[in-house]
Design a protein around this motif. Structure first.
Motif, PDB file in Angstrom:
ATOM      1  N   ASP A  81       0.850  -1.182   0.000  1.00 54.87           N
ATOM      2  CA  ASP A  81       0.000   0.000   0.000  1.00 54.87           C
ATOM      3  C   ASP A  81       0.890   1.236   0.000  1.00 54.87           C
ATOM      4  OD1 ASP A  81      -2.399   1.408   0.068  1.00 54.87           O
ATOM      5  OD2 ASP A  81      -2.526   1.370   2.253  1.00 54.87           O
ATOM      6  N   ILE A  82       0.389   2.326  -0.536  1.00 54.55           N
ATOM      7  CA  ILE A  82       1.127   3.580  -0.577  1.00 54.55           C
ATOM      8  C   ILE A  82       0.609   4.478   0.541  1.00 54.55           C
ATOM      9  CG2 ILE A  82       1.682   5.614  -1.951  1.00 54.55           C
ATOM     10  CD1 ILE A  82       1.097   3.824  -4.449  1.00 54.55           C
ATOM     11  N   GLN A 137       5.584  13.626   1.456  1.00 55.83           N
ATOM     12  CA  GLN A 137       6.490  12.490   1.346  1.00 55.83           C
ATOM     13  C   GLN A 137       5.646  11.229   1.305  1.00 55.83           C
ATOM     14  OE1 GLN A 137       9.876  12.314   3.873  1.00 55.83           O
ATOM     15  NE2 GLN A 137      10.103  14.530   3.966  1.00 55.83           N
ATOM     16  N   PHE A 138       6.175  10.231   0.625  1.00 48.92           N
ATOM     17  CA  PHE A 138       5.431   8.992   0.415  1.00 48.92           C
ATOM     18  C   PHE A 138       6.240   7.807   0.916  1.00 48.92           C
ATOM     19  CE2 PHE A 138       4.217  12.138  -2.697  1.00 48.92           C
ATOM     20  CZ  PHE A 138       2.835  12.138  -2.595  1.00 48.92           C
ATOM     21  N   GLN A 139       5.515   6.793   1.383  1.00 49.51           N
ATOM     22  CA  GLN A 139       6.122   5.536   1.810  1.00 49.51           C
ATOM     23  C   GLN A 139       5.347   4.388   1.183  1.00 49.51           C
ATOM     24  OE1 GLN A 139       6.234   5.206   6.085  1.00 49.51           O
ATOM     25  NE2 GLN A 139       7.926   6.644   6.267  1.00 49.51           N
ATOM     26  N   PRO A 168      10.608   4.264   2.604  1.00 54.06           N
ATOM     27  CA  PRO A 168      10.436   5.652   2.179  1.00 54.06           C
ATOM     28  C   PRO A 168      10.683   5.803   0.683  1.00 54.06           C
ATOM     29  CG  PRO A 168      12.495   5.396   3.355  1.00 54.06           C
ATOM     30  CD  PRO A 168      11.789   4.075   3.421  1.00 54.06           C
ATOM     31  N   LEU A 169       9.769   6.475   0.023  1.00 53.03           N
ATOM     32  CA  LEU A 169       9.928   6.766  -1.400  1.00 53.03           C
ATOM     33  C   LEU A 169      10.456   8.178  -1.599  1.00 53.03           C
ATOM     34  CD1 LEU A 169       6.586   5.206  -2.703  1.00 53.03           C
ATOM     35  CD2 LEU A 169       8.864   4.170  -2.675  1.00 53.03           C
ATOM     36  N   GLY A 170      10.207   9.071  -0.633  1.00 51.31           N
ATOM     37  CA  GLY A 170      10.680  10.441  -0.716  1.00 51.31           C
ATOM     38  C   GLY A 170       9.596  11.394  -1.157  1.00 51.31           C
TER      39      GLY A 170
END
Length: 161
Positions: A73-74, A83-85, A138-140
């Motif tokens: 899941d995002i 910020q996205f994980q 972490p995607l940033g």
């Protein structure tokens, strides 16, 4: 002795003991559990998120193996910039396998490819039992736009930065 005197002496002893200085109790610092597979989020304002599962020194001597992913899941963090994980649940083939994650920068089609795999020492004997994990990767943060997240070439979803 009569009961009134005994009660009075007991009360005095209790009061005196309550006035004694307390010795501080030393609590050992908490250490992370070995199976704690959380990832440290990137500090605000940095370009590169901190990935605890990125390939490292010595990986070239290990054999690449599979990862069994059950759910992904995002997550969008409430920060500025956004910020996205990537939240992933699954299992490693054995407790001897080590989780590895590679997060690529967005390509020309605004696709972010994430490779999740395991590494193992081929000479190590290990119990043949699945080792469950749950991680936040972490995607940033990204420039404004729509991005597609792919894990092991399978579409997970889209984000809007």
């Amino acid at each position: 002795m009569n009961y009134k005197i005994q009660f009075f002496l007991l009360l005095c002893l209790l009061l005196l003991s309550a006035c004694q200085p307390q010795h501080p109790v030393e609590v050992p610092p908490s250490s992370p559990k070995p199976d704690d597979l959380s990832v440290t989020p990137a500090p605000l304002g940095t370009e590169e998120p901190i990935n605890s599962y990125a390939p490292g020194k010595g990986d070239e001597s290990l054999r690449r193996g599979p990862v069994y992913i059950d759910a992904k899941d995002i997550l969008t963090l409430e920060s500025f910039p956004l910020q996205f994980q990537l939240h992933v649940q699954g299992s490693l083939p054995t407790p001897c396998h080590q989780l590895r994650v590679v997060v690529d920068k967005p390509d020309q089609q605004n696709q972010i490819h994430v490779s999740i795999y395991s590494l193992v020492n081929p000479d190590q004997a290990c119990t043949q039992v699945l080792d469950p994990f749950e991680v936040n990767i972490p995607l940033g943060s990204f420039p404004s736009g729509n991005y597609t997240i792919l894990v092991n070439d399978e579409r997970v979803g889209e984000i809007t930065a």
